[in-house]
Design a protein around this motif. Structure first.
Motif, PDB file in Angstrom:
ATOM      1  N   PHE A  51     -12.219   7.957 -12.863  1.00 40.28           N
ATOM      2  CA  PHE A  51     -10.891   7.342 -12.702  1.00 40.28           C
ATOM      3  C   PHE A  51      -9.930   8.330 -12.024  1.00 40.28           C
ATOM      4  O   PHE A  51      -9.084   7.941 -11.222  1.00 40.28           O
TER       5      PHE A  51
ATOM      6  N   ALA B  90      -9.014   3.605   0.167  1.00 45.57           N
ATOM      7  CA  ALA B  90      -9.589   4.954   0.252  1.00 45.57           C
ATOM      8  C   ALA B  90     -11.117   4.925   0.191  1.00 45.57           C
ATOM      9  O   ALA B  90     -11.782   5.700   0.883  1.00 45.57           O
ATOM     10  N   ASN B  91     -11.666   4.039  -0.617  1.00 46.01           N
ATOM     11  CA  ASN B  91     -13.115   4.058  -0.845  1.00 46.01           C
ATOM     12  C   ASN B  91     -13.873   3.236   0.191  1.00 46.01           C
ATOM     13  O   ASN B  91     -13.277   2.567   1.030  1.00 46.01           O
TER      14      ASN B  91
ATOM     15  N   ALA C 298      -1.969  -2.240 -11.982  1.00 43.81           N
ATOM     16  CA  ALA C 298      -1.927  -1.957 -13.411  1.00 43.81           C
ATOM     17  C   ALA C 298      -0.783  -1.035 -13.817  1.00 43.81           C
ATOM     18  O   ALA C 298      -0.289  -1.105 -14.946  1.00 43.81           O
TER      19      ALA C 298
ATOM     20  N   SER D 144      -7.110  -1.734  -2.497  1.00 45.04           N
ATOM     21  CA  SER D 144      -7.656  -3.098  -2.463  1.00 45.04           C
ATOM     22  C   SER D 144      -8.206  -3.517  -3.817  1.00 45.04           C
ATOM     23  O   SER D 144      -9.215  -4.193  -3.903  1.00 45.04           O
TER      24      SER D 144
ATOM     25  N   PRO E 131     -13.785  -5.241 -14.346  1.00 43.55           N
ATOM     26  CA  PRO E 131     -13.436  -6.471 -15.058  1.00 43.55           C
ATOM     27  C   PRO E 131     -14.572  -7.489 -15.082  1.00 43.55           C
ATOM     28  O   PRO E 131     -15.221  -7.745 -14.063  1.00 43.55           O
ATOM     29  N   THR E 132     -14.790  -8.050 -16.247  1.00 45.63           N
ATOM     30  CA  THR E 132     -15.877  -9.007 -16.466  1.00 45.63           C
ATOM     31  C   THR E 132     -15.383 -10.246 -17.199  1.00 45.63           C
ATOM     32  O   THR E 132     -16.030 -11.276 -17.182  1.00 45.63           O
TER      33      THR E 132
ATOM     34  N   GLY F  75     -12.006  -3.515  -3.883  1.00 46.42           N
ATOM     35  CA  GLY F  75     -12.139  -3.949  -5.284  1.00 46.42           C
ATOM     36  C   GLY F  75     -11.564  -2.984  -6.286  1.00 46.42           C
ATOM     37  O   GLY F  75     -11.195  -3.376  -7.386  1.00 46.42           O
TER      38      GLY F  75
ATOM     39  N   ALA G  91     -18.440  -3.098 -11.701  1.00 48.44           N
ATOM     40  CA  ALA G  91     -18.019  -1.822 -12.289  1.00 48.44           C
ATOM     41  C   ALA G  91     -16.987  -2.000 -13.387  1.00 48.44           C
ATOM     42  O   ALA G  91     -16.955  -1.241 -14.338  1.00 48.44           O
TER      43      ALA G  91
ATOM     44  N   LEU H 194     -12.200   5.707 -20.105  1.00 52.82           N
ATOM     45  CA  LEU H 194     -13.424   4.994 -20.513  1.00 52.82           C
ATOM     46  C   LEU H 194     -14.656   5.787 -20.115  1.00 52.82           C
ATOM     47  O   LEU H 194     -14.660   6.486 -19.098  1.00 52.82           O
TER      48      LEU H 194
ATOM     49  N   ARG I 174     -12.335   9.249  -7.931  1.00 50.87           N
ATOM     50  CA  ARG I 174     -12.559   8.136  -7.014  1.00 50.87           C
ATOM     51  C   ARG I 174     -11.376   7.157  -6.982  1.00 50.87           C
ATOM     52  O   ARG I 174     -11.016   6.639  -5.930  1.00 50.87           O
ATOM     53  N   LEU I 175     -10.768   6.908  -8.149  1.00 44.58           N
ATOM     54  CA  LEU I 175      -9.693   5.906  -8.173  1.00 44.58           C
ATOM     55  C   LEU I 175      -8.295   6.520  -8.099  1.00 44.58           C
ATOM     56  O   LEU I 175      -7.294   5.798  -8.197  1.00 44.58           O
TER      57      LEU I 175
ATOM     58  N   PHE J 225      -6.179   2.455 -17.239  1.00 47.09           N
ATOM     59  CA  PHE J 225      -5.340   1.244 -17.181  1.00 47.09           C
ATOM     60  C   PHE J 225      -3.876   1.528 -16.834  1.00 47.09           C
ATOM     61  O   PHE J 225      -2.995   0.772 -17.213  1.00 47.09           O
TER      62      PHE J 225
ATOM     63  N   LEU K 135      -8.369  -4.120 -24.119  1.00 51.37           N
ATOM     64  CA  LEU K 135      -8.864  -4.574 -22.816  1.00 51.37           C
ATOM     65  C   LEU K 135      -7.883  -4.224 -21.697  1.00 51.37           C
ATOM     66  O   LEU K 135      -8.229  -4.270 -20.520  1.00 51.37           O
TER      67      LEU K 135
ATOM     68  N   GLY L 299      -4.862  -6.348  -7.524  1.00 50.88           N
ATOM     69  CA  GLY L 299      -3.419  -6.393  -7.240  1.00 50.88           C
ATOM     70  C   GLY L 299      -3.139  -6.244  -5.757  1.00 50.88           C
ATOM     71  O   GLY L 299      -2.283  -6.944  -5.206  1.00 50.88           O
TER      72      GLY L 299
HETATM   73  C1  LIG Z   1     -14.478  -0.779 -16.974  1.00 49.00           C
HETATM   74  C2  LIG Z   1     -13.295  -1.708 -16.939  1.00 49.00           C
HETATM   75  C3  LIG Z   1     -13.411  -2.965 -17.466  1.00 49.00           C
HETATM   76  C4  LIG Z   1     -12.342  -3.854 -17.408  1.00 49.00           C
HETATM   77  N1  LIG Z   1     -12.500  -5.115 -17.892  1.00 49.00           N
HETATM   78  C5  LIG Z   1     -11.533  -6.023 -17.689  1.00 49.00           C
HETATM   79  C6  LIG Z   1     -11.770  -7.387 -17.988  1.00 49.00           C
HETATM   80  O1  LIG Z   1     -12.852  -7.755 -18.425  1.00 49.00           O
HETATM   81  N2  LIG Z   1     -10.777  -8.289 -17.716  1.00 49.00           N
HETATM   82  C7  LIG Z   1      -9.581  -7.898 -17.182  1.00 49.00           C
HETATM   83  O2  LIG Z   1      -8.717  -8.766 -16.961  1.00 49.00           O
HETATM   84  N3  LIG Z   1      -9.328  -6.613 -16.902  1.00 49.00           N
HETATM   85  C8  LIG Z   1     -10.282  -5.673 -17.118  1.00 49.00           C
HETATM   86  N4  LIG Z   1     -10.065  -4.378 -16.773  1.00 49.00           N
HETATM   87  C9  LIG Z   1      -8.760  -4.004 -16.209  1.00 49.00           C
HETATM   88  C10 LIG Z   1      -8.682  -4.444 -14.766  1.00 49.00           C
HETATM   89  O3  LIG Z   1      -9.910  -4.226 -14.145  1.00 49.00           O
HETATM   90  C11 LIG Z   1      -7.650  -3.635 -14.018  1.00 49.00           C
HETATM   91  O4  LIG Z   1      -6.429  -3.569 -14.704  1.00 49.00           O
HETATM   92  C12 LIG Z   1      -7.416  -4.216 -12.625  1.00 49.00           C
HETATM   93  O5  LIG Z   1      -8.616  -4.587 -11.993  1.00 49.00           O
HETATM   94  C13 LIG Z   1      -6.708  -3.157 -11.824  1.00 49.00           C
HETATM   95  O6  LIG Z   1      -6.367  -3.687 -10.580  1.00 49.00           O
HETATM   96  P1  LIG Z   1      -5.299  -2.970  -9.677  1.00 49.00           P
HETATM   97  O7  LIG Z   1      -4.725  -3.982  -8.768  1.00 49.00           O
HETATM   98  O8  LIG Z   1      -4.346  -2.191 -10.507  1.00 49.00           O
HETATM   99  O9  LIG Z   1      -6.123  -2.006  -8.740  1.00 49.00           O
HETATM  100  P2  LIG Z   1      -7.344  -1.010  -8.949  1.00 49.00           P
HETATM  101  O10 LIG Z   1      -8.552  -1.757  -9.272  1.00 49.00           O
HETATM  102  O11 LIG Z   1      -6.925   0.104  -9.805  1.00 49.00           O
HETATM  103  O12 LIG Z   1      -7.496  -0.532  -7.449  1.00 49.00           O
HETATM  104  C14 LIG Z   1      -6.596   0.346  -6.832  1.00 49.00           C
HETATM  105  C15 LIG Z   1      -7.184   0.661  -5.473  1.00 49.00           C
HETATM  106  O13 LIG Z   1      -6.308   1.511  -4.769  1.00 49.00           O
HETATM  107  C16 LIG Z   1      -7.084   2.467  -4.083  1.00 49.00           C
HETATM  108  N5  LIG Z   1      -6.253   3.628  -3.850  1.00 49.00           N
HETATM  109  C17 LIG Z   1      -5.622   4.400  -4.771  1.00 49.00           C
HETATM  110  N6  LIG Z   1      -4.943   5.372  -4.173  1.00 49.00           N
HETATM  111  C18 LIG Z   1      -5.131   5.221  -2.830  1.00 49.00           C
HETATM  112  C19 LIG Z   1      -4.691   5.931  -1.701  1.00 49.00           C
HETATM  113  N7  LIG Z   1      -3.894   6.993  -1.807  1.00 49.00           N
HETATM  114  N8  LIG Z   1      -5.089   5.505  -0.480  1.00 49.00           N
HETATM  115  C20 LIG Z   1      -5.866   4.409  -0.337  1.00 49.00           C
HETATM  116  N9  LIG Z   1      -6.325   3.698  -1.410  1.00 49.00           N
HETATM  117  C21 LIG Z   1      -5.959   4.116  -2.630  1.00 49.00           C
HETATM  118  C22 LIG Z   1      -8.229   2.774  -5.023  1.00 49.00           C
HETATM  119  O14 LIG Z   1      -9.331   3.331  -4.350  1.00 49.00           O
HETATM  120  C23 LIG Z   1      -8.524   1.380  -5.560  1.00 49.00           C
HETATM  121  O15 LIG Z   1      -9.458   0.708  -4.770  1.00 49.00           O
HETATM  122  C24 LIG Z   1     -11.113  -3.452 -16.832  1.00 49.00           C
HETATM  123  C25 LIG Z   1     -10.980  -2.168 -16.311  1.00 49.00           C
HETATM  124  C26 LIG Z   1     -12.059  -1.299 -16.360  1.00 49.00           C
HETATM  125  C27 LIG Z   1     -11.892   0.070 -15.769  1.00 49.00           C
END
Ligand SMILES: Cc1cc2nc3c(=O)[nH]c(=O)nc-3n(C[C@H](O)[C@H](O)[C@H](O)COP(=O)(O)OP(=O)(O)OC[C@H]3O[C@@H](n4cnc5c(N)ncnc54)[C@H](O)[C@@H]3O)c2cc1C
Length: 537
Positions: A439, A28-29, A480, A5, A50-51, A33, A48, A302, A442-443, A451, A185, A8
């Motif tokens: 990363f 999972a968590n 990502a 969740s 994206p800002t 978010g 935690a 990070l 938990r993630l 990233f 970023l 993406g």
């Molecule tokens: C500290 C930090 C600051 C950032 N700042 C910015 C910013 O300012 N602006 C910006 O645009 N981007 C920023 N980014 C990048 C951006 O946050 C990420 O690229 C984006 O939020 C990732 O989204 P995602 O859809 O890939 O999922 P993620 O946020 O990676 O979430 C994936 C989810 O899948 C779940 N999951 C994984 N495996 C399983 C499983 N087997 N079963 C069930 N659930 C599972 C995880 O628990 C997680 O909740 C930042 C990233 C970080 C770490």
């Protein structure tokens, strides 16, 4: 079903639901978010991850797709300056959106670069027009998709690095840093990320930098609320431990507690390297042998420390400000901006330590988030909430973080106090930190990459994990790790690609109409773009 969740995953759930599919999100968590989770601690609210919210129309589109008015769900505040950049020689640069103020700062810092910047920004615009407008939300699972864009990539010089391109226009090293840090970023090294990522510069200039009232977590909550209204459950504490495949097609997933969830389509929002290596057998993924997965280069990781400070937002001797964008000119740190970047003494060499040598350097460059400078409600009255982020090597480094965590946190805080926040350590009220173990654990990210795969030319577009899995029917990827890549705009675009690769349902399940505040067709989103007005049943 959607697994994960993050932004993406939530966006994927919206897009699939708008197509008429029944959807459930398995997370999972304990909270939704992903990287955009929220920590509540001692009265402080910490986003935690994206800002910096850019291309906000992509968020608005999700609400429009389900017939909702985004303004009924969340509010965005513009951030100015976008970033304040501090250099070791004591100089500083406010990176802002409007041409006149930006050019006058370039003029003040390096008059001979004004002309070069004006030419560079035209190049960034041209790259954006192709790299973003034409490619970001298009599928890239066929080699022919890639061949189609090669001539444009060559014409735009995508074989050069971001730094390589910027240095051919700009001579002042400080300005080069201001204009090349953006790939960081999304996990890219400006010296190896292809110049296509210069599009981020124009994306920020075009649509601005925003911050949600109540923090980024407020947008995650808004999406979850809307999904709930249209019958999509976001089921937390549901870790997927197996993607079930029969006859080359997915038939569902198995959870950590042994429960089986059946489904003809699985959209995986976590790390694709993790999904292939840990949730499927090698026989089920012939295109992704263990050797092929080991060749994927993960992005950096990070170290992030979240902390609160006592009575630093309040004017000295005065009442605590409560309004959005408070006047902080008489606060303890009057010059503190919402987003600050502190450049360390080394740029290329530090990045080399992080990305290539994978060593933990003594010097550091830091990004500081001070959201209370826009929204004081994120801390107890009069206090500031912060996070400070330091890029560090991923877990391929072999660094034992259990031995370094406390020392590194002290070093970061000392550097912050020295460069930006005098008297900081006496004012800290609460603090917690995460490092690559977070990363990885938990993630569920292989090698603790923050990233996904590093954004280099050989891991972009068709060469990145495809949005539609190569070997397994009904398996898709968003987020990502897949095309177009990390960052909130990137992962929202990856969910848009789904509309082009997931077949329509045999029987469309109608989306319940909104009770009030419907999104009138033709209404303009926050930045003036036309919202996509899909009709909902
Ligand atoms: C500290 C930090 C600051 C950032 N700042 C910015 C910013 O300012 N602006 C910006 O645009 N981007 C920023 N980014 C990048 C951006 O946050 C990420 O690229 C984006 O939020 C990732 O989204 P995602 O859809 O890939 O999922 P993620 O946020 O990676 O979430 C994936 C989810 O899948 C779940 N999951 C994984 N495996 C399983 C499983 N087997 N079963 C069930 N659930 C599972 C995880 O628990 C997680 O909740 C930042 C990233 C970080 C770490």
């Amino acid at each position: 079903m959607v697994v994960g969740s993050g932004f993406g995953g939530l966006a994927a759930a919206v897009r699939l639901r708008a197509m008429g599919h029944p959807v459930v999100v398995l997370e999972a968590n304990e909270q939704p978010g992903g990287r955009a989770s929220v920590w509540h601690r001692d009265g402080y609210t910490f986003d935690a991850g994206p800002t910096v919210i850019t291309a906000p129309y992509l968020l608005d589109e999700l609400f429009a797709a389900l017939g909702r008015n985004p303004r009924d769900y969340y509010t965005l505040e513009s951030v100015d300056p976008f970033y304040r950049v501090l250099f070791p020689d004591g100089s500083r640069f406010d990176y802002v959106g409007d041409d006149e103020r930006l050019l006058s700062q370039i003029q003040a810092m390096s008059p001979r670069d004004v002309d070069g910047y004006q030419r560079l920004v035209k190049q960034a615009q041209a790259i954006f027009d192709t790299g973003y407008t034409q490619l970001a939300d298009q599928p890239f699972h066929r080699f022919s998709d890639m061949l189609r864009v090669v001539p444009d990539m060559i014409r735009l010089g995508s074989y050069r690095s971001v730094y390589g391109m910027v240095q051919s226009y700009i001579r002042d090293e400080r300005l080069r840093q201001v204009l090349t840090f953006e790939p960081l970023l999304i996990g890219g090294n400006p010296f190896t990320a292809p110049s296509i990522y210069l599009l981020i510069h124009w994306l920020e200039r075009k649509w601005g930098v925003w911050f949600p009232r109540g923090g980024t977590g407020a947008v995650v909550s808004a999406l979850v609320r809307m999904l709930d209204e249209v019958g999509v459950e976001v089921r937390c504490n549901s870790a997927v431990t197996r993607i079930l495949v029969q006859g080359g097609k997915t038939v569902g997933v198995e959870l950590a507690d042994g429960t089986r969830v059946d489904g003809q389509a699985v959209v995986y929002n976590g790390d694709p390297t993790f999904a292939y290596s840990k949730l499927m057998s090698p026989a089920e993924r012939p295109s992704w042998s263990n050797a092929a997965l080991a060749r994927v280069k993960p992005s950096m990781s990070l170290f992030v420390s979240y902390f609160g400070t006592k009575d630093t937002l309040r004017p000295v001797g005065g009442p605590a400000p409560t309004s959005i964008k408070p006047d902080t000119s008489k606060s303890v740190w009057p010059d503190l901006a919402h987003h600050t970047i502190i450049m360390g003494p080394r740029y290329r060499e530090l990045l080399d330590d992080i990305f290539e040598k994978k060593t933990l350097a003594d010097d550091m460059s830091l990004y500081i988030h001070a959201p209370t400078r826009t929204d004081p409600a994120l801390a107890p009255p009069g206090d500031d909430a912060f996070y400070v982020l330091s890029p560090v090597p991923n877990q391929r480094s072999g660094i034992k973080w259990e031995d370094h965590q406390a020392r590194y946190q002290d070093a970061v805080m000392a550097e912050l106090e020295r460069r930006l926040l005098p008297g900081l350590r006496d004012r800290v009220t609460t603090q917690m930190s995460v490092d690559p173990r977070y990363f990885e654990g938990r993630l569920r990210t292989v090698d603790g990459a923050a990233f996904g795969p590093e954004p280099i030319l050989t891991q972009s577009a068709w060469l990145r994990y495809h949005n539609r899995a190569d070997d397994v029917g009904g398996l898709y990827f968003v987020g990502a790790g897949t095309h177009p890549g990390a960052g909130v705009p990137g992962v929202l675009c990856s969910a848009k690609v789904l509309e082009r690769v997931v077949p329509a349902p045999a029987e469309r399940i109608a989306v319940p109409p909104v009770l009030s505040g419907a999104w009138p067709s033709g209404l303009r989103t926050v930045e003036g773009e036309q919202a996509s007005s899909r009709s909902v049943a």
